[in-house]
Write an enzyme that holds these catalytic residues in place. Structure first.
Site, PDB file in Angstrom:
ATOM      1  CG  ASP A 193      -2.066   0.952   1.120  1.00 62.75           C
ATOM      2  OD1 ASP A 193      -3.216   0.498   1.010  1.00 62.75           O
ATOM      3  OD2 ASP A 193      -1.813   2.189   1.115  1.00 62.75           O
ATOM      4  CG  HIS A 196      -6.780  -3.098   3.158  1.00 66.62           C
ATOM      5  ND1 HIS A 196      -6.083  -1.918   2.993  1.00 66.62           N
ATOM      6  CD2 HIS A 196      -8.009  -2.879   2.626  1.00 66.62           C
ATOM      7  CE1 HIS A 196      -6.859  -1.029   2.385  1.00 66.62           C
ATOM      8  NE2 HIS A 196      -8.038  -1.591   2.145  1.00 66.62           N
ATOM      9  N   GLY A 198     -15.621   3.135   3.919  1.00 61.96           N
ATOM     10  CA  GLY A 198     -14.392   3.864   3.626  1.00 61.96           C
ATOM     11  C   GLY A 198     -13.695   3.395   2.368  1.00 61.96           C
ATOM     12  CD  GLN A 199     -14.818  -0.602  -2.323  1.00 59.08           C
ATOM     13  OE1 GLN A 199     -15.986  -0.789  -1.972  1.00 59.08           O
ATOM     14  NE2 GLN A 199     -14.254  -1.263  -3.313  1.00 59.08           N
ATOM     15  CG  HIS A 248      -8.605  -3.178  -2.301  1.00 58.17           C
ATOM     16  ND1 HIS A 248      -9.562  -2.488  -3.010  1.00 58.17           N
ATOM     17  CD2 HIS A 248      -8.449  -2.493  -1.143  1.00 58.17           C
ATOM     18  CE1 HIS A 248      -9.962  -1.438  -2.319  1.00 58.17           C
ATOM     19  NE2 HIS A 248      -9.312  -1.421  -1.166  1.00 58.17           N
ATOM     20  CG  ASN A 307     -12.610  -0.913   3.840  1.00 51.40           C
ATOM     21  OD1 ASN A 307     -13.023  -1.294   4.930  1.00 51.40           O
ATOM     22  ND2 ASN A 307     -11.451  -0.283   3.701  1.00 51.40           N
TER      23      ASN A 307
HETATM   24  P1  5GP Z   1      -9.775   1.221   0.419  1.00 50.26           P
HETATM   25  O1  5GP Z   1      -9.853   2.523   1.177  1.00 50.26           O
HETATM   26  O2  5GP Z   1     -10.477   1.324  -0.911  1.00 50.26           O
HETATM   27  O3  5GP Z   1     -10.166   0.020   1.208  1.00 50.26           O
HETATM   28  O4  5GP Z   1      -8.231   0.995   0.145  1.00 50.26           O
HETATM   29  C1  5GP Z   1      -7.549   1.570  -0.923  1.00 50.26           C
HETATM   30  C2  5GP Z   1      -6.088   1.538  -0.569  1.00 50.26           C
HETATM   31  O5  5GP Z   1      -5.344   1.800  -1.738  1.00 50.26           O
HETATM   32  C3  5GP Z   1      -5.682   2.602   0.465  1.00 50.26           C
HETATM   33  O6  5GP Z   1      -5.128   1.969   1.605  1.00 50.26           O
HETATM   34  C4  5GP Z   1      -4.674   3.457  -0.297  1.00 50.26           C
HETATM   35  O7  5GP Z   1      -3.599   3.895   0.521  1.00 50.26           O
HETATM   36  C5  5GP Z   1      -4.214   2.538  -1.401  1.00 50.26           C
HETATM   37  N1  5GP Z   1      -3.786   3.221  -2.606  1.00 50.26           N
HETATM   38  C6  5GP Z   1      -4.413   4.260  -3.220  1.00 50.26           C
HETATM   39  N2  5GP Z   1      -3.758   4.618  -4.341  1.00 50.26           N
HETATM   40  C7  5GP Z   1      -2.677   3.778  -4.421  1.00 50.26           C
HETATM   41  C8  5GP Z   1      -1.608   3.664  -5.371  1.00 50.26           C
HETATM   42  O8  5GP Z   1      -1.510   4.399  -6.367  1.00 50.26           O
HETATM   43  N3  5GP Z   1      -0.679   2.703  -5.147  1.00 50.26           N
HETATM   44  C9  5GP Z   1      -0.753   1.863  -4.048  1.00 50.26           C
HETATM   45  N4  5GP Z   1       0.233   0.964  -3.918  1.00 50.26           N
HETATM   46  N5  5GP Z   1      -1.754   1.944  -3.129  1.00 50.26           N
HETATM   47  C10 5GP Z   1      -2.698   2.887  -3.328  1.00 50.26           C
END
Ligand code: 5GP
Ligand code: ZN
Length: 117
Positions: free
Chosen positions: A34, A105, A96-97, A103, A90
């Site tokens: 991340d 985590h 918070g997605q 994906h 999420n």
């Molecule tokens: P969500 O909030 O949708 O569950 O998680 C999305 C995750 O993607 C977040 O933890 C965020 O830091 C990560 N993320 C967003 N943009 C990028 C990116 O360009 N590269 C990487 N490696 N992670 C990203």
């Protein structure tokens, strides 16, 4: 069924158009660090195929989901997370997605609070 969404950040990471620090890849899924880690280990495991979130999974995706969890286990072993870790996905804005490509985590390397916020 969508294979790739050109507007999707994680599809662009799968294709290599957007660089990432990959720690795992096979024919169905990839794992990468991340960009804004919330724990010493914070890796995202995603299917190569565009699926918006876990709510969009179908019965036919069972093997794909199993592969995601096999990758998560391999990465947890590689990262030395013997003390435990957390797998989070999420679903939708209330969770918070922020990236609408499924994906998981993988978080570990520190004591994790419960319940999450
Ligand atoms: P969500 O909030 O949708 O569950 O998680 C999305 C995750 O993607 C977040 O933890 C965020 O830091 C990560 N993320 C967003 N943009 C990028 C990116 O360009 N590269 C990487 N490696 N992670 C990203
Ligand atoms: Zn996508």
């Amino acid at each position: 069924m969508d294979v790739r969404d050109p507007g999707c950040l994680f599809c662009r990471i799968v294709s290599g158009e957007v660089p990432s620090d990959r720690v795992y890849e096979d024919d169905l899924v990839i794992g990468f660090r991340d960009v804004a880690p919330r724990a010493p280990t914070h890796v995202l495991v995603i299917p190569r195929r565009h699926i918006p979130d876990a709510h969009a999974l179908a019965d036919e995706d069972a093997a794909l989901v199993a592969r995601c969890f096999a990758a998560l286990r391999r990465i947890a072993d590689d990262e030395g997370l013997e003390g435990g870790y957390r797998i989070v996905t999420n679903v939708g804005p209330d969770s918070g997605q922020t990236v609408f490509h499924l994906h998981f985590h993988l978080l570990g390397g520190r004591q994790l609070g419960w319940p999450p916020g």
